[in-house]
Design a protein around this motif. Sequence first.
Motif, PDB file in Angstrom:
ATOM      1  N   PRO A   1      -4.214  23.638  31.441  1.00 30.36           N
ATOM      2  CA  PRO A   1      -5.203  22.797  30.770  1.00 30.36           C
ATOM      3  C   PRO A   1      -6.022  21.974  31.752  1.00 30.36           C
ATOM      4  O   PRO A   1      -7.216  21.783  31.569  1.00 30.36           O
ATOM      5  CB  PRO A   1      -4.340  21.898  29.879  1.00 30.36           C
TER       6      PRO A   1
ATOM      7  N   LEU B   1      -8.936  23.950  25.441  1.00 30.89           N
ATOM      8  CA  LEU B   1      -7.979  24.859  24.811  1.00 30.89           C
ATOM      9  C   LEU B   1      -8.538  26.272  24.687  1.00 30.89           C
ATOM     10  O   LEU B   1      -7.803  27.261  24.802  1.00 30.89           O
ATOM     11  CB  LEU B   1      -7.582  24.324  23.436  1.00 30.89           C
TER      12      LEU B   1
ATOM     13  N   LEU C   1     -11.780  18.643  24.562  1.00 26.10           N
ATOM     14  CA  LEU C   1     -10.418  19.127  24.374  1.00 26.10           C
ATOM     15  C   LEU C   1     -10.421  20.531  23.781  1.00 26.10           C
ATOM     16  O   LEU C   1      -9.635  21.397  24.186  1.00 26.10           O
ATOM     17  CB  LEU C   1      -9.640  18.173  23.459  1.00 26.10           C
TER      18      LEU C   1
ATOM     19  N   TYR D   1      -9.883  22.205  31.909  1.00 25.89           N
ATOM     20  CA  TYR D   1     -10.667  21.029  31.565  1.00 25.89           C
ATOM     21  C   TYR D   1     -11.779  20.814  32.588  1.00 25.89           C
ATOM     22  O   TYR D   1     -12.904  20.461  32.247  1.00 25.89           O
ATOM     23  CB  TYR D   1      -9.769  19.801  31.503  1.00 25.89           C
TER      24      TYR D   1
ATOM     25  N   VAL E   1      -2.285  18.644  27.390  1.00 26.71           N
ATOM     26  CA  VAL E   1      -3.705  18.384  27.165  1.00 26.71           C
ATOM     27  C   VAL E   1      -4.045  16.948  27.547  1.00 26.71           C
ATOM     28  O   VAL E   1      -5.079  16.680  28.159  1.00 26.71           O
ATOM     29  CB  VAL E   1      -4.073  18.654  25.695  1.00 26.71           C
TER      30      VAL E   1
END
Lengths: 139, 139
Positions: free
Chosen positions: B18, A52, A48, B22, A64
Amino acid sequence: MVTQVFQRSGAAEPGPTPKQAYRRRARLDRLFDPELMKALAEPNRTSLLSCLLKCRRPCSVTEVAACCALDFSMVARHLQTMAKAGLLRCEKQGRTVWYAADGAALSSKLRALADAIDELGPEDGCCDAGSCPPTGGSA
Amino acid sequence: MVTQVFQRSGAAEPGPTPKQAYRRRARLDRLFDPELMKALAEPNRTSLLSCLLKCRRPCSVTEVAACCALDFSMVARHLQTMAKAGLLRCEKQGRTVWYAADGAALSSKLRALADAIDELGPEDGCCDAGSCPPTGGSA
DNA sequence: CTAACGTTGGCATGGTGACGCAAGTATTCC
DNA sequence: GGAATACTTGCGTCACCATGCCAACGTTAG
Protein backbone atom coordinates in the motif's frame (compact mmCIF):
# COMPACT_ATOMS: atom_id res chain seq x y z
CA MET A 1 -24.38 40.77 -31.44
CA VAL A 2 -23.96 38.08 -28.90
CA THR A 3 -21.34 35.41 -29.30
CA GLN A 4 -23.21 32.37 -30.41
CA VAL A 5 -22.03 29.64 -28.13
CA PHE A 6 -24.99 27.37 -28.48
CA GLN A 7 -25.16 25.90 -31.92
CA ARG A 8 -28.57 24.88 -33.10
CA SER A 9 -29.05 22.00 -35.45
CA GLY A 10 -32.16 21.53 -37.47
CA ALA A 11 -34.24 20.91 -34.39
CA ALA A 12 -35.48 17.64 -35.73
CA GLU A 13 -36.97 16.73 -32.37
CA PRO A 14 -38.60 19.44 -30.32
CA GLY A 15 -37.06 18.54 -27.00
CA PRO A 16 -39.25 18.77 -23.95
CA THR A 17 -39.72 21.80 -21.79
CA PRO A 18 -37.72 21.69 -18.56
CA LYS A 19 -40.90 20.95 -16.64
CA GLN A 20 -41.69 17.94 -18.78
CA ALA A 21 -38.10 16.79 -18.67
CA TYR A 22 -37.94 17.15 -14.92
CA ARG A 23 -40.91 14.87 -14.39
CA ARG A 24 -40.07 12.33 -17.05
CA ARG A 25 -37.98 9.66 -15.38
CA ALA A 26 -35.15 8.31 -17.48
CA ARG A 27 -32.70 5.50 -16.91
CA LEU A 28 -30.25 8.21 -16.01
CA ASP A 29 -32.18 9.23 -12.92
CA ARG A 30 -31.80 5.81 -11.40
CA LEU A 31 -28.07 5.75 -12.09
CA PHE A 32 -27.09 8.94 -10.29
CA ASP A 33 -26.02 7.59 -6.94
CA PRO A 34 -25.42 10.32 -4.35
CA GLU A 35 -23.80 7.91 -1.94
CA LEU A 36 -21.34 6.76 -4.56
CA MET A 37 -20.53 10.28 -5.69
CA LYS A 38 -20.16 11.51 -2.12
CA ALA A 39 -17.75 8.68 -1.49
CA LEU A 40 -15.73 9.81 -4.49
CA ALA A 41 -15.92 13.50 -3.60
CA GLU A 42 -13.40 13.48 -0.78
CA PRO A 43 -9.75 13.70 -1.89
CA ASN A 44 -8.42 11.66 1.00
CA ARG A 45 -10.91 8.94 0.23
CA THR A 46 -10.05 8.79 -3.44
CA SER A 47 -6.39 8.61 -2.51
CA LEU A 48 -7.10 5.56 -0.39
CA LEU A 49 -9.27 4.08 -3.11
CA SER A 50 -6.59 4.67 -5.69
CA CYS A 51 -4.07 3.09 -3.37
CA LEU A 52 -6.19 -0.03 -3.02
CA LEU A 53 -6.85 -0.16 -6.75
CA LYS A 54 -3.14 0.01 -7.48
CA CYS A 55 -2.40 -2.60 -4.84
CA ARG A 56 -4.69 -5.08 -6.58
CA ARG A 57 -4.97 -7.10 -3.41
CA PRO A 58 -6.74 -6.92 -0.06
CA CYS A 59 -5.09 -4.69 2.51
CA SER A 60 -5.70 -4.31 6.21
CA VAL A 61 -6.72 -1.02 7.76
CA THR A 62 -3.37 -0.81 9.48
CA GLU A 63 -1.51 -1.21 6.21
CA VAL A 64 -3.53 1.47 4.49
CA ALA A 65 -3.29 3.82 7.45
CA ALA A 66 0.48 3.53 7.35
CA CYS A 67 0.48 5.14 3.90
CA CYS A 68 -0.88 8.53 4.69
CA ALA A 69 -0.73 11.13 7.41
CA LEU A 70 -4.36 10.61 8.34
CA ASP A 71 -5.39 9.42 11.76
CA PHE A 72 -5.94 5.70 11.95
CA SER A 73 -9.57 5.97 12.93
CA MET A 74 -10.23 8.28 10.02
CA VAL A 75 -8.80 5.79 7.57
CA ALA A 76 -11.00 3.09 9.07
CA ARG A 77 -14.02 5.33 8.69
CA HIS A 78 -13.17 6.25 5.11
CA LEU A 79 -12.82 2.60 4.23
CA GLN A 80 -16.18 1.86 5.85
CA THR A 81 -17.78 4.67 3.90
CA MET A 82 -16.43 3.40 0.61
CA ALA A 83 -17.41 -0.17 1.40
CA LYS A 84 -20.95 0.99 2.11
CA ALA A 85 -20.96 2.81 -1.21
CA GLY A 86 -19.96 -0.37 -3.00
CA LEU A 87 -16.45 0.75 -3.83
CA LEU A 88 -14.70 -1.73 -1.59
CA ARG A 89 -15.35 -5.25 -0.46
CA CYS A 90 -14.30 -6.20 3.00
CA GLU A 91 -13.74 -9.38 4.89
CA LYS A 92 -13.06 -9.77 8.57
CA GLN A 93 -10.58 -12.42 9.52
CA GLY A 94 -9.82 -12.72 13.17
CA ARG A 95 -8.90 -9.30 14.42
CA THR A 96 -7.91 -8.09 10.98
CA VAL A 97 -10.23 -6.55 8.40
CA TRP A 98 -9.20 -6.83 4.77
CA TYR A 99 -10.39 -4.28 2.27
CA ALA A 100 -10.12 -4.72 -1.47
CA ALA A 101 -11.12 -2.24 -4.15
CA ASP A 102 -13.87 -3.43 -6.43
CA GLY A 103 -12.59 -1.73 -9.53
CA ALA A 104 -14.79 -3.71 -11.89
CA ALA A 105 -17.95 -2.66 -10.07
CA LEU A 106 -16.95 0.99 -10.09
CA SER A 107 -15.92 1.14 -13.72
CA SER A 108 -19.09 -0.63 -14.81
CA LYS A 109 -21.19 1.84 -12.84
CA LEU A 110 -19.36 4.72 -14.45
CA ARG A 111 -19.84 3.25 -17.90
CA ALA A 112 -23.53 2.63 -17.26
CA LEU A 113 -23.90 6.27 -16.31
CA ALA A 114 -22.02 7.38 -19.39
CA ASP A 115 -24.19 5.14 -21.56
CA ALA A 116 -27.37 6.56 -20.07
CA ILE A 117 -26.15 10.08 -20.77
CA ASP A 118 -25.16 9.34 -24.34
CA GLU A 119 -28.47 7.59 -24.80
CA LEU A 120 -30.24 10.92 -24.41
CA GLY A 121 -28.45 12.27 -27.43
CA PRO A 122 -26.51 15.49 -27.85
CA GLU A 123 -28.06 18.76 -26.88
CA ASP A 124 -28.85 20.47 -30.11
CA GLY A 125 -31.37 23.15 -29.43
CA CYS A 126 -35.00 23.06 -30.33
CA CYS A 127 -37.27 25.76 -29.16
CA ASP A 128 -39.78 25.62 -31.92
CA ALA A 129 -42.10 25.06 -29.00
CA GLY A 130 -41.57 28.73 -28.31
CA SER A 131 -40.72 28.42 -24.68
CA CYS A 132 -37.07 29.37 -24.89
CA PRO A 133 -35.47 30.92 -27.93
CA PRO A 134 -31.86 31.36 -26.87
CA THR A 135 -30.36 32.82 -29.99
CA GLY A 136 -32.65 34.88 -32.05
CA GLY A 137 -35.59 32.52 -31.92
CA SER A 138 -38.67 33.54 -33.84
CA ALA A 139 -40.93 33.61 -30.79
CA MET B 1 -13.36 -21.42 8.72
CA VAL B 2 -13.70 -18.00 7.30
CA THR B 3 -15.81 -17.44 4.24
CA GLN B 4 -13.34 -16.92 1.50
CA VAL B 5 -14.50 -13.77 -0.18
CA PHE B 6 -11.22 -12.81 -1.71
CA GLN B 7 -10.21 -15.17 -4.46
CA ARG B 8 -6.55 -15.38 -5.18
CA SER B 9 -5.25 -16.06 -8.64
CA GLY B 10 -1.77 -17.25 -9.33
CA ALA B 11 -0.24 -14.01 -8.16
CA ALA B 12 1.58 -13.53 -11.42
CA GLU B 13 2.51 -9.99 -10.49
CA PRO B 14 3.39 -9.22 -6.91
CA GLY B 15 1.34 -6.10 -6.52
CA PRO B 16 2.87 -3.26 -4.59
CA THR B 17 2.54 -2.66 -0.89
CA PRO B 18 0.00 0.00 0.00
CA LYS B 19 2.80 2.41 0.77
CA GLN B 20 4.34 1.96 -2.66
CA ALA B 21 0.95 2.14 -4.30
CA TYR B 22 0.06 5.28 -2.40
CA ARG B 23 3.13 7.10 -3.67
CA ARG B 24 3.11 5.80 -7.20
CA ARG B 25 1.07 8.22 -9.24
CA ALA B 26 -1.15 6.65 -11.86
CA ARG B 27 -3.28 8.12 -14.59
CA LEU B 28 -6.17 7.42 -12.27
CA ASP B 29 -5.00 9.93 -9.69
CA ARG B 30 -5.25 12.76 -12.14
CA LEU B 31 -8.74 11.74 -13.19
CA PHE B 32 -10.41 11.78 -9.81
CA ASP B 33 -11.93 15.23 -9.80
CA PRO B 34 -13.33 16.22 -6.39
CA GLU B 35 -15.10 19.23 -7.83
CA LEU B 36 -16.85 17.12 -10.42
CA MET B 37 -17.82 14.45 -7.93
CA LYS B 38 -19.03 17.01 -5.41
CA ALA B 39 -21.17 18.54 -8.11
CA LEU B 40 -22.69 15.14 -8.76
CA ALA B 41 -23.12 14.28 -5.08
CA GLU B 42 -26.11 16.49 -4.40
CA PRO B 43 -29.50 14.98 -5.35
CA ASN B 44 -31.10 18.31 -6.19
CA ARG B 45 -28.20 19.14 -8.45
CA THR B 46 -28.32 15.85 -10.30
CA SER B 47 -32.05 16.35 -10.77
CA LEU B 48 -31.38 19.67 -12.43
CA LEU B 49 -28.58 18.18 -14.49
CA SER B 50 -30.77 15.32 -15.58
CA CYS B 51 -33.47 17.79 -16.48
CA LEU B 52 -31.11 19.75 -18.68
CA LEU B 53 -29.74 16.60 -20.26
CA LYS B 54 -33.24 15.45 -21.13
CA CYS B 55 -34.14 18.86 -22.47
CA ARG B 56 -31.32 18.72 -24.97
CA ARG B 57 -31.39 22.46 -25.37
CA PRO B 58 -30.32 25.55 -23.45
CA CYS B 59 -32.66 26.62 -20.68
CA SER B 60 -32.82 29.80 -18.66
CA VAL B 61 -32.50 29.81 -14.89
CA THR B 62 -36.11 30.84 -14.60
CA GLU B 63 -37.27 27.91 -16.68
CA VAL B 64 -35.29 25.41 -14.68
CA ALA B 65 -36.35 26.94 -11.38
CA ALA B 66 -39.99 26.55 -12.37
CA CYS B 67 -39.51 22.77 -12.41
CA CYS B 68 -38.73 22.12 -8.80
CA ALA B 69 -39.69 23.37 -5.38
CA LEU B 70 -36.27 24.84 -4.74
CA ASP B 71 -35.75 28.51 -4.15
CA PHE B 72 -34.81 30.41 -7.26
CA SER B 73 -31.48 31.56 -5.87
CA MET B 74 -30.57 28.01 -4.97
CA VAL B 75 -31.25 26.83 -8.51
CA ALA B 76 -29.08 29.61 -9.84
CA ARG B 77 -26.32 28.62 -7.44
CA HIS B 78 -26.59 24.95 -8.33
CA LEU B 79 -26.32 25.77 -12.00
CA GLN B 80 -23.27 27.93 -11.33
CA THR B 81 -21.68 25.14 -9.38
CA MET B 82 -22.22 22.64 -12.16
CA ALA B 83 -21.01 25.05 -14.79
CA LYS B 84 -17.82 25.58 -12.78
CA ALA B 85 -17.40 21.82 -12.58
CA GLY B 86 -17.66 21.54 -16.35
CA LEU B 87 -21.06 19.90 -16.38
CA LEU B 88 -22.88 22.79 -17.98
CA ARG B 89 -22.06 25.44 -20.50
CA CYS B 90 -23.63 28.81 -20.05
CA GLU B 91 -24.12 31.87 -22.15
CA LYS B 92 -25.41 35.21 -21.03
CA GLN B 93 -27.71 36.97 -23.42
CA GLY B 94 -29.11 40.24 -22.27
CA ARG B 95 -30.61 39.66 -18.88
CA THR B 96 -31.08 35.98 -19.49
CA VAL B 97 -28.53 33.26 -18.81
CA TRP B 98 -28.84 30.07 -20.82
CA TYR B 99 -27.52 26.84 -19.42
CA ALA B 100 -27.03 23.68 -21.43
CA ALA B 101 -25.85 20.33 -20.18
CA ASP B 102 -22.59 19.17 -21.67
CA GLY B 103 -23.45 15.50 -21.74
CA ALA B 104 -20.61 14.55 -24.05
CA ALA B 105 -18.00 16.06 -21.73
CA LEU B 106 -19.41 14.29 -18.71
CA SER B 107 -19.72 10.89 -20.31
CA SER B 108 -16.22 11.10 -21.73
CA LYS B 109 -14.85 11.99 -18.32
CA LEU B 110 -16.66 9.06 -16.78
CA ARG B 111 -15.35 6.73 -19.45
CA ALA B 112 -11.82 8.00 -19.02
CA LEU B 113 -12.07 7.27 -15.32
CA ALA B 114 -13.45 3.80 -16.00
CA ASP B 115 -10.65 3.15 -18.48
CA ALA B 116 -8.01 4.21 -15.99
CA ILE B 117 -9.48 1.88 -13.41
CA ASP B 118 -9.67 -1.08 -15.75
CA GLU B 119 -6.15 -0.29 -16.87
CA LEU B 120 -4.90 -1.22 -13.42
CA GLY B 121 -6.23 -4.72 -13.85
CA PRO B 122 -8.42 -6.77 -11.56
CA GLU B 123 -7.44 -7.17 -7.95
CA ASP B 124 -6.23 -10.70 -7.66
CA GLY B 125 -4.18 -10.99 -4.55
CA CYS B 126 -0.48 -11.30 -4.32
CA CYS B 127 1.22 -11.16 -1.00
CA ASP B 128 4.26 -13.16 -1.82
CA ALA B 129 5.95 -10.09 -0.52
CA GLY B 130 4.84 -11.30 2.86
CA SER B 131 3.30 -8.09 4.01
CA CYS B 132 -0.34 -9.16 4.02
CA PRO B 133 -1.58 -12.70 3.70
CA PRO B 134 -5.31 -12.29 3.83
CA THR B 135 -6.60 -15.83 3.46
CA GLY B 136 -4.30 -18.46 4.72
CA GLY B 137 -1.25 -17.08 3.01
CA SER B 138 1.91 -19.08 3.39
CA ALA B 139 3.85 -16.27 5.00
C1' DC C 1 -5.73 -15.43 32.52
C1' DT C 2 -3.18 -11.53 30.93
C1' DA C 3 -1.17 -8.76 27.58
C1' DA C 4 -0.75 -7.20 23.06
C1' DC C 5 -2.84 -6.34 18.74
C1' DG C 6 -6.31 -4.61 15.27
C1' DT C 7 -10.34 -2.33 14.82
C1' DT C 8 -14.57 0.14 16.17
C1' DG C 9 -17.14 3.65 18.49
C1' DG C 10 -18.07 7.94 21.25
C1' DC C 11 -16.99 12.69 21.74
C1' DA C 12 -15.79 17.54 20.75
C1' DT C 13 -14.43 20.71 17.19
C1' DG C 14 -14.04 23.09 13.07
C1' DG C 15 -15.17 23.66 8.30
C1' DT C 16 -18.14 23.23 4.42
C1' DG C 17 -22.26 23.47 2.07
C1' DA C 18 -27.44 23.59 1.28
C1' DC C 19 -31.17 26.45 2.10
C1' DG C 20 -34.42 30.49 2.08
C1' DC C 21 -34.92 35.33 2.43
C1' DA C 22 -33.97 39.75 1.05
C1' DA C 23 -31.31 43.27 -1.01
C1' DG C 24 -28.60 44.53 -4.97
C1' DT C 25 -27.24 44.63 -10.01
C1' DA C 26 -27.91 44.50 -14.88
C1' DT C 27 -30.89 44.63 -18.77
C1' DT C 28 -35.08 45.50 -21.31
C1' DC C 29 -39.52 47.62 -22.12
C1' DC C 30 -42.66 51.56 -21.96
C1' DG D 1 -36.72 58.58 -16.84
C1' DG D 2 -39.24 54.57 -14.27
C1' DA D 3 -40.90 49.92 -13.89
C1' DA D 4 -40.50 45.21 -14.74
C1' DT D 5 -37.67 41.23 -15.56
C1' DA D 6 -33.72 37.97 -14.83
C1' DC D 7 -30.28 36.97 -12.24
C1' DT D 8 -26.56 37.51 -8.47
C1' DT D 9 -24.98 38.09 -3.93
C1' DG D 10 -24.88 38.71 1.10
C1' DC D 11 -26.49 36.91 5.35
C1' DG D 12 -28.05 33.78 9.00
C1' DT D 13 -29.25 29.12 10.06
C1' DC D 14 -28.91 24.48 10.02
C1' DA D 15 -27.21 19.91 9.05
C1' DC D 16 -23.64 17.11 7.79
C1' DC D 17 -19.08 15.55 7.80
C1' DA D 18 -13.92 15.28 8.21
C1' DT D 19 -10.70 15.30 11.77
C1' DG D 20 -8.16 13.77 15.94
C1' DC D 21 -8.12 11.93 20.49
C1' DC D 22 -9.26 8.39 23.53
C1' DA D 23 -11.89 4.58 25.46
C1' DA D 24 -13.88 0.15 24.55
C1' DC D 25 -14.34 -4.13 22.16
C1' DG D 26 -13.07 -8.61 20.12
C1' DT D 27 -9.21 -11.64 18.90
C1' DT D 28 -4.87 -13.86 19.32
C1' DA D 29 -0.49 -15.09 21.62
C1' DG D 30 2.04 -16.29 25.65
